[in-house]
Design a protein around this motif. Structure first.
Motif, PDB file in Angstrom:
ATOM      1  N   GLY A 119       0.786  -1.225   0.000  1.00  0.00           N
ATOM      2  CA  GLY A 119       0.000   0.000   0.000  1.00  0.00           C
ATOM      3  C   GLY A 119       0.816   1.272   0.000  1.00  0.00           C
ATOM      4  N   TRP A 120       2.016   1.203   0.540  1.00  0.00           N
ATOM      5  CA  TRP A 120       2.888   2.381   0.597  1.00  0.00           C
ATOM      6  C   TRP A 120       3.233   2.912  -0.798  1.00  0.00           C
ATOM      7  N   VAL A 121       3.214   2.047  -1.821  1.00  0.00           N
ATOM      8  CA  VAL A 121       3.589   2.470  -3.172  1.00  0.00           C
ATOM      9  C   VAL A 121       2.640   3.557  -3.690  1.00  0.00           C
ATOM     10  N   TYR A 122       1.357   3.406  -3.446  1.00  0.00           N
ATOM     11  CA  TYR A 122       0.360   4.359  -3.930  1.00  0.00           C
ATOM     12  C   TYR A 122      -0.258   5.185  -2.808  1.00  0.00           C
ATOM     13  N   ALA A 123       0.280   5.106  -1.595  1.00  0.00           N
ATOM     14  CA  ALA A 123      -0.301   5.814  -0.448  1.00  0.00           C
ATOM     15  C   ALA A 123      -0.433   7.312  -0.688  1.00  0.00           C
ATOM     16  N   VAL A 124       0.498   7.893  -1.392  1.00  0.00           N
ATOM     17  CA  VAL A 124       0.463   9.335  -1.654  1.00  0.00           C
ATOM     18  C   VAL A 124      -0.797   9.733  -2.424  1.00  0.00           C
ATOM     19  N   THR A 125      -1.409   8.798  -3.152  1.00  0.00           N
ATOM     20  CA  THR A 125      -2.607   9.124  -3.934  1.00  0.00           C
ATOM     21  C   THR A 125      -3.863   9.222  -3.062  1.00  0.00           C
ATOM     22  N   LYS A 126      -3.719   9.029  -1.762  1.00  0.00           N
ATOM     23  CA  LYS A 126      -4.850   9.285  -0.861  1.00  0.00           C
ATOM     24  C   LYS A 126      -5.083  10.782  -0.726  1.00  0.00           C
ATOM     25  N   ASN A 127      -4.083  11.566  -1.066  1.00  0.00           N
ATOM     26  CA  ASN A 127      -4.209  13.017  -1.108  1.00  0.00           C
ATOM     27  C   ASN A 127      -4.946  13.373  -2.404  1.00  0.00           C
ATOM     28  N   LYS A 128      -6.046  14.124  -2.279  1.00  0.00           N
ATOM     29  CA  LYS A 128      -6.892  14.408  -3.441  1.00  0.00           C
ATOM     30  C   LYS A 128      -6.143  15.111  -4.578  1.00  0.00           C
ATOM     31  N   ALA A 129      -5.288  16.075  -4.245  1.00  0.00           N
ATOM     32  CA  ALA A 129      -4.547  16.796  -5.293  1.00  0.00           C
ATOM     33  C   ALA A 129      -3.614  15.845  -6.039  1.00  0.00           C
ATOM     34  N   VAL A 130      -2.954  14.975  -5.308  1.00  0.00           N
ATOM     35  CA  VAL A 130      -2.049  14.001  -5.933  1.00  0.00           C
ATOM     36  C   VAL A 130      -2.863  13.005  -6.764  1.00  0.00           C
ATOM     37  N   LEU A 131      -3.983  12.553  -6.221  1.00  0.00           N
ATOM     38  CA  LEU A 131      -4.839  11.625  -6.961  1.00  0.00           C
ATOM     39  C   LEU A 131      -5.344  12.253  -8.251  1.00  0.00           C
ATOM     40  N   ASP A 132      -5.777  13.495  -8.185  1.00  0.00           N
ATOM     41  CA  ASP A 132      -6.260  14.186  -9.388  1.00  0.00           C
ATOM     42  C   ASP A 132      -5.162  14.281 -10.449  1.00  0.00           C
ATOM     43  N   ALA A 133      -3.942  14.618 -10.018  1.00  0.00           N
ATOM     44  CA  ALA A 133      -2.818  14.710 -10.960  1.00  0.00           C
ATOM     45  C   ALA A 133      -2.487  13.337 -11.538  1.00  0.00           C
ATOM     46  N   ALA A 134      -2.453  12.329 -10.676  1.00  0.00           N
ATOM     47  CA  ALA A 134      -2.154  10.962 -11.131  1.00  0.00           C
ATOM     48  C   ALA A 134      -3.226  10.476 -12.104  1.00  0.00           C
ATOM     49  N   ASN A 135      -4.486  10.791 -11.826  1.00  0.00           N
ATOM     50  CA  ASN A 135      -5.570  10.391 -12.732  1.00  0.00           C
ATOM     51  C   ASN A 135      -5.468  11.097 -14.076  1.00  0.00           C
ATOM     52  N   ALA A 136      -5.013  12.345 -14.073  1.00  0.00           N
ATOM     53  CA  ALA A 136      -4.835  13.076 -15.342  1.00  0.00           C
ATOM     54  C   ALA A 136      -3.761  12.393 -16.191  1.00  0.00           C
ATOM     55  N   VAL A 137      -2.661  12.026 -15.562  1.00  0.00           N
ATOM     56  CA  VAL A 137      -1.592  11.327 -16.285  1.00  0.00           C
ATOM     57  C   VAL A 137      -2.093   9.959 -16.749  1.00  0.00           C
ATOM     58  N   TYR A 138      -2.768   9.236 -15.855  1.00  0.00           N
ATOM     59  CA  TYR A 138      -3.304   7.925 -16.222  1.00  0.00           C
ATOM     60  C   TYR A 138      -4.294   8.050 -17.384  1.00  0.00           C
ATOM     61  N   GLY A 139      -5.095   9.110 -17.392  1.00  0.00           N
ATOM     62  CA  GLY A 139      -6.068   9.315 -18.466  1.00  0.00           C
ATOM     63  C   GLY A 139      -5.422   9.385 -19.836  1.00  0.00           C
ATOM     64  N   VAL A 140      -4.266  10.019 -19.915  1.00  0.00           N
ATOM     65  CA  VAL A 140      -3.524  10.079 -21.185  1.00  0.00           C
ATOM     66  C   VAL A 140      -3.046   8.681 -21.556  1.00  0.00           C
ATOM     67  N   TRP A 141      -2.477   7.966 -20.586  1.00  0.00           N
ATOM     68  CA  TRP A 141      -2.027   6.588 -20.824  1.00  0.00           C
ATOM     69  C   TRP A 141      -3.205   5.735 -21.309  1.00  0.00           C
ATOM     70  N   ALA A 142      -4.333   5.805 -20.604  1.00  0.00           N
ATOM     71  CA  ALA A 142      -5.490   4.979 -20.946  1.00  0.00           C
ATOM     72  C   ALA A 142      -5.990   5.280 -22.360  1.00  0.00           C
ATOM     73  N   LYS A 143      -5.950   6.531 -22.740  1.00  0.00           N
ATOM     74  CA  LYS A 143      -6.430   6.926 -24.067  1.00  0.00           C
ATOM     75  C   LYS A 143      -5.594   6.295 -25.184  1.00  0.00           C
ATOM     76  N   TYR A 144      -4.290   6.178 -24.968  1.00  0.00           N
ATOM     77  CA  TYR A 144      -3.395   5.689 -26.017  1.00  0.00           C
ATOM     78  C   TYR A 144      -2.822   4.296 -25.744  1.00  0.00           C
ATOM     79  N   ARG A 145      -3.303   3.636 -24.698  1.00  0.00           N
ATOM     80  CA  ARG A 145      -2.764   2.337 -24.294  1.00  0.00           C
ATOM     81  C   ARG A 145      -2.760   1.307 -25.417  1.00  0.00           C
ATOM     82  N   THR A 146      -3.841   1.206 -26.125  1.00  0.00           N
ATOM     83  CA  THR A 146      -3.916   0.161 -27.156  1.00  0.00           C
ATOM     84  C   THR A 146      -2.939   0.414 -28.294  1.00  0.00           C
ATOM     85  N   GLN A 147      -2.736   1.663 -28.658  1.00  0.00           N
ATOM     86  CA  GLN A 147      -1.772   1.977 -29.707  1.00  0.00           C
ATOM     87  C   GLN A 147      -0.341   1.757 -29.221  1.00  0.00           C
TER      88      GLN A 147
END
Length: 171
Positions: A137-165
């Motif tokens: 759990g320590w690996v992603y513990a920082v994402t319990k902070n909403k600002a960090v989670l929002d930023a991480a989700n924004a980055v993940y969203g780009v990855w998810a959009k282009y993952r198949t390509q």
């Protein structure tokens, strides 16, 4: 809170051959970053067979080589405890009705997990909960902070959009 029955109807070329029962209706509304919650109650009560002791069901793309590296890592860590139910959305036996109504197309667009009470989690929160389940759990513990989670989700969203390509999954 947005329900998954309002999910987008984007169609990847590689998904065109999927049965109609696994597609999202074109009448349904699109997600917006402002409306999309990372955790929400399921609109479906069907969770199929829930393995004893499992705390989370991970929906993953078994035809994605990079995804499988993560799944295999988690499976190895989970082998002794059995807290994760791994469900391959690319398997011919995958049924949305057994997975809180999450369609193949939805699961291809973002990562989803389901909790035993039917709560659906998505994006980076899925990874945080999976890693917690296997004692990391320590690996992603920082994402319990909403600002960090929002930023991480924004980055993940780009990855998810282009993952198949990026992974060569798209035909």
């Amino acid at each position: 809170m947005m329900r998954f029955s309002q999910a987008p109807a984007r169609m990847h070329r590689s998904l065109a051959a999927r049965p109609h029962s696994q597609m999202i209706s074109s009448r349904q509304q699109h997600h917006t970053p402002q409306a999309a919650a990372t955790s929400q109650a399921s609109t479906s009560t069907s969770l199929g067979t829930w393995p004893r002791g499992c705390e989370i069901r991970m929906l993953y793309d078994g035809d994605c080589s990079l995804c499988m590296k993560e799944v295999n890592f988690l499976r190895k860590r989970d082998a002794a405890v059995g807290k994760i139910d791994f469900v391959d959305i690319a398997a011919p036996t995958y049924k949305a009705e057994d997975n809180a109504g999450i369609t193949f197309q939805q699961a291809m667009e973002r990562i989803y997990a389901i909790l035993p009470d039917g709560t659906i989690v998505r994006d980076v929160e899925v990874f945080r909960r999976l890693y917690e389940a296997v004692g990391l759990g320590w690996v992603y513990a920082v994402t319990k902070n909403k600002a960090v989670l929002d930023a991480a989700n924004a980055v993940y969203g780009v990855w998810a959009k282009y993952r198949t390509q990026i992974t060569g999954r798209e035909a």
